[in-house]
Design an enzyme around this catalytic site. Structure first.
Site, PDB file in Angstrom:
ATOM      1  N   TRP B  17       8.616  -4.174   0.154  1.00  0.00           N
ATOM      2  CA  TRP B  17       9.236  -4.300   1.479  1.00  0.00           C
ATOM      3  C   TRP B  17      10.578  -3.601   1.563  1.00  0.00           C
ATOM      4  O   TRP B  17      10.904  -2.985   2.588  1.00  0.00           O
ATOM      5  CB  TRP B  17       9.320  -5.767   1.896  1.00  0.00           C
ATOM      6  CG  TRP B  17       7.947  -6.290   2.195  1.00  0.00           C
ATOM      7  CD1 TRP B  17       7.229  -7.177   1.455  1.00  0.00           C
ATOM      8  CD2 TRP B  17       7.091  -5.884   3.280  1.00  0.00           C
ATOM      9  NE1 TRP B  17       5.982  -7.361   2.019  1.00  0.00           N
ATOM     10  CE2 TRP B  17       5.867  -6.588   3.130  1.00  0.00           C
ATOM     11  CE3 TRP B  17       7.238  -5.010   4.351  1.00  0.00           C
ATOM     12  CZ2 TRP B  17       4.797  -6.429   4.013  1.00  0.00           C
ATOM     13  CZ3 TRP B  17       6.177  -4.853   5.237  1.00  0.00           C
ATOM     14  CH2 TRP B  17       4.978  -5.564   5.064  1.00  0.00           C
ATOM     15  N   ASP B  87      16.770  -8.900   4.321  1.00  0.00           N
ATOM     16  CA  ASP B  87      15.436  -9.269   4.818  1.00  0.00           C
ATOM     17  C   ASP B  87      15.001 -10.511   4.034  1.00  0.00           C
ATOM     18  O   ASP B  87      14.717 -10.437   2.847  1.00  0.00           O
ATOM     19  CB  ASP B  87      14.474  -8.107   4.580  1.00  0.00           C
ATOM     20  CG  ASP B  87      13.023  -8.460   4.908  1.00  0.00           C
ATOM     21  OD1 ASP B  87      12.755  -9.602   5.319  1.00  0.00           O
ATOM     22  OD2 ASP B  87      12.166  -7.566   4.746  1.00  0.00           O
ATOM     23  N   LYS B 111       6.162 -16.969   7.405  1.00  0.00           N
ATOM     24  CA  LYS B 111       6.038 -17.628   6.102  1.00  0.00           C
ATOM     25  C   LYS B 111       6.432 -19.106   6.227  1.00  0.00           C
ATOM     26  O   LYS B 111       5.586 -19.971   6.105  1.00  0.00           O
ATOM     27  CB  LYS B 111       6.895 -16.930   5.045  1.00  0.00           C
ATOM     28  CG  LYS B 111       6.697 -15.418   4.975  1.00  0.00           C
ATOM     29  CD  LYS B 111       5.243 -15.003   4.756  1.00  0.00           C
ATOM     30  CE  LYS B 111       5.140 -13.484   4.601  1.00  0.00           C
ATOM     31  NZ  LYS B 111       3.732 -13.044   4.484  1.00  0.00           N
TER      32      LYS B 111
END
Lengths: 274, 274
Positions: B17, B87, B111
């Site tokens: 990511w 992030d 999540k």
């Protein structure tokens, strides 16, 4: 960001949302207002013959149903080779459309499709790949098309709910069938409004929206009493947008004709009482 | 688009990511890779002392938990006046964090917060107002802050569900309480993996994620049998991301410790049988 890329584009302003589109677009190129009904307080779509179209425009942007102003397009202009980009947020799936007439159709899901937060974009294939390199990946149509709209995790639960709505719509007979219901619902309410001096709708007959019906009480001092009584009768969210004032009945696919009948009954009773 | 605006920024690459973040950022300014663990297949966070930080950077970007690689930060570097942008998509709400240490915290909700399609951004106030004029309104933090995150209709139903999750989390005792559960869950699984030669996790001890635990069977020819048996036991989604291979157990807040115990029981039985 996907089409303009520093070039020129035509915009037609017929209400709050097409006006917002212009405000959002000006940073990205030269925006020409091809037509506007702002001087008439957004109560019509200007005659197509009056539009000042630019043959070099990257696209011609319209909003085919103005949610706040209750203005709906009654056809499409001749735009030649210039692709039409249409914001259909508030009437998509309410009536059949010929997608081949458009370069791009887009809209938020939250009227006739599913929950807010899901957006739909239908792009003619030859219009992919024109994006500015500064277009964020999630907004880049080509990147999304190449990744089946899953460049990042998409809004899965909203897509699931949209699927349930699509199944419901198919069970009603599809878009052609729901259009008949929508016409009946809209006619019922407009006919009643036009039959009395107590209420008024100012939108040109040919551009009256089937989805969003703004109306005003002739005596606006009764507005609060009207809304209070409506709420007591289970008729909610009738207050017009602050930009327009008055009242607004939004009668999307999910609103049954019985809901419109109940509204008219209340409006008649309120009229009699005042 | 909100901070860089043609300037310079530092990025630390510790997995899939943060690597994607670099790919998305390069169009907007000069991106410096301050540190990377790609050569070690993203199995650690490089020692802070080795980071090549730029004092003129608009920000320092990190991904504090790498979902795919199972790498979690064990602290923060000294970044001086350069704000840290983090992030936190895949571990936010799993442990207490000191928000004052960050310039920006952002993440997808999917999540520990709510459905995919909702995003959260926490911005230090002095970092608002630095956006490029080409930033779309929905992405412009200042515009959103001024409009209470409602520049357009927000994803209302997703926000409602997130509210239910927040209530659930508070009922568990809040973030500090769930952290204890998360530590217990992660320790249980890592301890078992480390106790056998049959399975292996390659991430440096100090950077092992509490949320995402990738592991490999020493004999990878058994992968399909492992996954098939897992599914038969109601243990789903264990296949590792295609970029990493092997297996991955994602044990977010919503996964009870009994789920981890069931996984370990299955892993033990599979080991005995093979």
């Amino acid at each position: 960001m996907n089409l303009l890329n520093g070039g020129e584009a035509d915009y037609v302003v017929t209400g709050a949302w097409s006006k917002r589109s212009v405000e959002d677009a000006v940073a990205y190129g030269k925006i020409n207002i091809a037509a506007s009904s702002e001087a008439e307080k957004f109560t019509n779509v200007p005659a197509y013959s009056s539009w000042k179209l630019n043959k070099n425009a990257a696209y011609l942007h319209i909003c085919t149903n103005e949610t706040i102003n209750g203005v709906e397009f009654d056809g499409l202009p001749e735009s030649g080779d210039v692709p039409i980009v249409a914001d259909m947020s508030s009437h998509i799936l309410s009536r059949p459309i010929d997608v081949t007439q458009y370069g791009v159709i887009y809209g938020g899901a939250q009227k006739n499709i599913g929950p807010a937060g899901l957006c739909i974009v239908i792009v003619r294939e030859d219009l992919l790949g024109k994006a500015s390199p500064l277009t964020p990946a999630v907004f880049n149509w080509k990147t999304q098309a190449e990744n089946q709209s899953m460049i990042n995790t998409p809004p899965t639960y909203s897509i699931y709910i949209a699927g349930l709505v699509f199944e419901w719509l198919l069970a009603q007979g599809g878009v052609a069938a729901i259009e008949k219901v929508n016409i009946a619902k809209a006619n019922l309410l407009y006919d009643y409004i036009d039959s009395t001096d107590f209420y008024v709708n100012n939108v040109a007959l040919k551009n009256r929206s089937r989805m969003n019906i703004p109306f005003f009480l002739k005596d606006e001092s009764l507005n609060d009493a009207f809304l209070k009584g409506a709420e007591a009768n289970g008729l909610l969210q009738l207050k017009g947008h602050r930009m327009v004032g008055g009242m607004r009945a939004s009668i999307y696919n999910a609103m049954p004709i019985e809901g419109v009948q109940a509204l008219i009954s209340y409006m008649q009773a309120f009229e009699s009482a005042h």
